[in-house]
Design a protein around this motif. Structure first.
Motif, short mmCIF file in Angstrom:
data_model
loop_
_atom_site.label_atom_id
_atom_site.label_comp_id
_atom_site.label_asym_id
_atom_site.label_seq_id
_atom_site.Cartn_x
_atom_site.Cartn_y
_atom_site.Cartn_z
N VAL A 107 1.01 -1.17 -0.01
CA VAL A 107 -0.19 0.17 -0.10
C VAL A 107 0.96 1.19 -0.12
CG1 VAL A 107 -1.63 1.39 1.33
CG2 VAL A 107 -1.86 -1.02 1.05
N ASP A 108 2.03 1.32 0.85
CA ASP A 108 2.74 2.40 0.73
C ASP A 108 3.52 2.68 -0.56
OD1 ASP A 108 2.48 2.92 3.46
OD2 ASP A 108 4.33 1.58 4.09
N VAL A 109 3.98 1.46 -1.20
CA VAL A 109 4.61 1.85 -2.46
C VAL A 109 3.67 2.33 -3.67
CG1 VAL A 109 6.57 0.55 -1.89
CG2 VAL A 109 4.76 -0.77 -3.02
N CYS A 110 2.23 2.00 -3.44
CA CYS A 110 1.36 2.43 -4.35
C CYS A 110 1.06 4.01 -4.49
CB CYS A 110 0.06 1.73 -4.12
SG CYS A 110 -0.28 0.02 -4.57
N LYS A 111 1.26 4.35 -3.17
CA LYS A 111 1.28 6.16 -3.17
C LYS A 111 -0.04 6.45 -3.43
CE LYS A 111 6.20 7.03 -4.10
NZ LYS A 111 6.38 7.10 -3.04
N ILE A 112 -1.17 5.83 -2.75
CA ILE A 112 -2.44 6.17 -2.98
C ILE A 112 -3.16 7.49 -2.39
CG2 ILE A 112 -4.95 5.16 -2.35
CD1 ILE A 112 -3.38 2.30 -2.03
N SER A 113 -3.91 8.25 -3.21
CA SER A 113 -4.35 9.24 -2.74
C SER A 113 -5.76 9.21 -2.39
CB SER A 113 -4.20 10.39 -4.00
OG SER A 113 -2.88 10.68 -4.17
N LYS A 114 -6.18 10.22 -1.59
CA LYS A 114 -7.80 10.09 -1.19
C LYS A 114 -8.87 9.88 -2.04
CE LYS A 114 -8.65 14.85 -0.41
NZ LYS A 114 -8.89 16.00 0.68
N ASP A 115 -8.68 10.32 -3.33
CA ASP A 115 -9.73 10.04 -4.22
C ASP A 115 -9.50 8.98 -5.03
OD1 ASP A 115 -11.05 12.47 -3.05
OD2 ASP A 115 -10.13 13.78 -4.56
N ASP A 116 -8.59 8.20 -4.98
CA ASP A 116 -8.37 7.24 -5.94
C ASP A 116 -9.01 5.81 -5.60
OD1 ASP A 116 -5.97 8.43 -7.09
OD2 ASP A 116 -4.64 7.76 -5.78
N ILE A 117 -9.38 5.11 -6.86
CA ILE A 117 -9.87 3.62 -6.82
C ILE A 117 -9.08 2.74 -6.82
CG2 ILE A 117 -11.77 2.37 -8.03
CD1 ILE A 117 -12.76 5.07 -6.74
N VAL A 118 -9.11 1.81 -5.92
CA VAL A 118 -7.95 1.08 -5.91
C VAL A 118 -8.40 -0.54 -5.84
CG1 VAL A 118 -6.21 0.20 -4.23
CG2 VAL A 118 -6.92 2.70 -4.35
N LEU A 119 -7.78 -1.53 -6.34
CA LEU A 119 -8.04 -2.82 -6.36
C LEU A 119 -6.90 -3.67 -5.52
CD1 LEU A 119 -9.89 -5.25 -7.20
CD2 LEU A 119 -8.60 -5.03 -9.39
N GLU A 120 -7.31 -4.70 -4.71
CA GLU A 120 -6.23 -5.54 -4.28
C GLU A 120 -6.88 -7.09 -4.84
OE1 GLU A 120 -3.78 -7.57 -0.85
OE2 GLU A 120 -5.39 -6.34 -0.33
N VAL A 121 -5.81 -7.66 -5.39
CA VAL A 121 -6.19 -8.96 -6.04
C VAL A 121 -5.77 -10.01 -5.25
CG1 VAL A 121 -5.97 -10.84 -7.73
CG2 VAL A 121 -5.98 -8.27 -8.32
N GLY A 122 -6.66 -11.14 -4.62
CA GLY A 122 -6.17 -11.87 -3.59
C GLY A 122 -5.87 -11.38 -2.26
N PHE A 123 -7.05 -10.83 -1.63
CA PHE A 123 -6.64 -10.01 -0.55
C PHE A 123 -6.64 -10.76 0.88
CE2 PHE A 123 -11.35 -9.85 -1.32
CZ PHE A 123 -11.99 -10.58 -0.55
N GLY A 124 -7.00 -12.27 0.68
CA GLY A 124 -6.64 -12.72 2.02
C GLY A 124 -7.43 -12.55 3.19
N PRO A 125 -6.97 -12.42 4.51
CA PRO A 125 -7.80 -11.71 5.66
C PRO A 125 -8.15 -10.23 5.59
CG PRO A 125 -5.61 -12.13 6.28
CD PRO A 125 -5.62 -12.65 4.68
N GLY A 126 -7.63 -9.58 4.62
CA GLY A 126 -7.92 -8.17 4.49
C GLY A 126 -7.16 -7.17 5.05
N ILE A 127 -5.88 -7.31 5.22
CA ILE A 127 -4.92 -6.52 5.74
C ILE A 127 -4.89 -5.51 4.95
CG2 ILE A 127 -2.47 -6.28 6.84
CD1 ILE A 127 -2.80 -9.28 7.84
N GLY A 128 -4.24 -5.76 3.51
CA GLY A 128 -3.89 -4.59 2.64
C GLY A 128 -5.28 -3.69 2.37
N LEU A 129 -6.50 -4.44 2.42
CA LEU A 129 -7.58 -3.46 2.27
C LEU A 129 -7.79 -2.61 3.26
CD1 LEU A 129 -10.02 -6.47 1.26
CD2 LEU A 129 -8.73 -4.61 -0.57
#
Length: 214
Positions: free
Chosen positions: A43-65
């Motif tokens: 998530v840190d290296v993605c450099k996500i901004s507050k208005d971004d639409i984000v997808l995680e593939v294979g999220f497991g227990p949801g920590i990255g989400l």
């Protein structure tokens, strides 16, 4: 013989997590404990901004989400997750009840080879310890390409040392961890600026990441 059966069960659960004692072990000690820092760094290296639409593939227990939600919770952004495991979907849905009810997170049972999203939708796509188990990496990469906006990045993170250990003990026999095979698949799917980087977390933990741009 018993140890071989146990290793095989772990290998199958790493590829497609299920419920039961082995599934609980894999979820707790691999997806939650071992992968936690990878998810946060992805998530840190993605450099996500507050208005971004984000997808995680294979999220497991949801920590990255949950980490990604922290980046968009005060803006117009939203986090989506796709997972092939019903067990992981159930676990993450419980963990992210508040975020889901607020409409900021949406979880979907789906295969990366056939994503249920419109084209040119996502600003960021990331996945952790995931591409190893895709039967057709090129087809899956093409689906990621399709759903991403122009100039969006896809990022895959992994712990190379952890992968070597897992391969040595025989619990990754149902996957292909070769990063260069995946990078070639990304190239065939149309991605460019494909890079493999060795990085360190804020606490000095080593991890590696594959970056590719649409």
């Amino acid at each position: 013989m018993v140890m071989g059966i146990i290793k095989d069960a772990i290998a199958k659960n790493l590829r497609h997590p299920k419920s039961g004692p082995v599934g609980w072990f894999v979820s707790k000690y691999v997806f939650e404990d071992k992968n936690r820092y990878l998810e946060k760094n992805a998530v840190d290296v993605c450099k996500i901004s507050k208005d971004d639409i984000v997808l995680e593939v294979g999220f497991g227990p949801g920590i990255g989400l949950k980490e990604a939600h922290m980046k968009i919770k005060d803006g117009k952004g939203k986090v989506y997750g796709v997972e092939i495991s019903q067990a992981m979907l159930k676990k993450a849905s419980h963990s992210l009840q508040t975020e889901i009810k607020a409409g900021k997170v949406e979880l979907i049972l789906a295969d990366v080879a056939k994503l249920p999203f419109k084209s040119d939708m996502f600003d960021h796509v990331f996945h952790c310890n995931c591409y190893y188990f895709w039967d057709d990496q090129v087809a899956c990469a093409r689906e990621l390409y399709r759903v991403m906006k122009q100039n969006a990045n896809v990022i895959a993170v992994m712990n190379e040392q952890g992968l070597k250990v897992a391969e040595q003990v025989g619990v990754l026999k149902y996957g292909n961890t070769d990063p260069f095979k995946y990078m070639d698949s990304l190239k065939k799917a149309g991605f460019h600026d494909i890079e493999f980087k060795k990085l360190k977390s804020a606490r000095g933990h080593p991890f590696s990441a594959i970056f590719a741009k649409k």
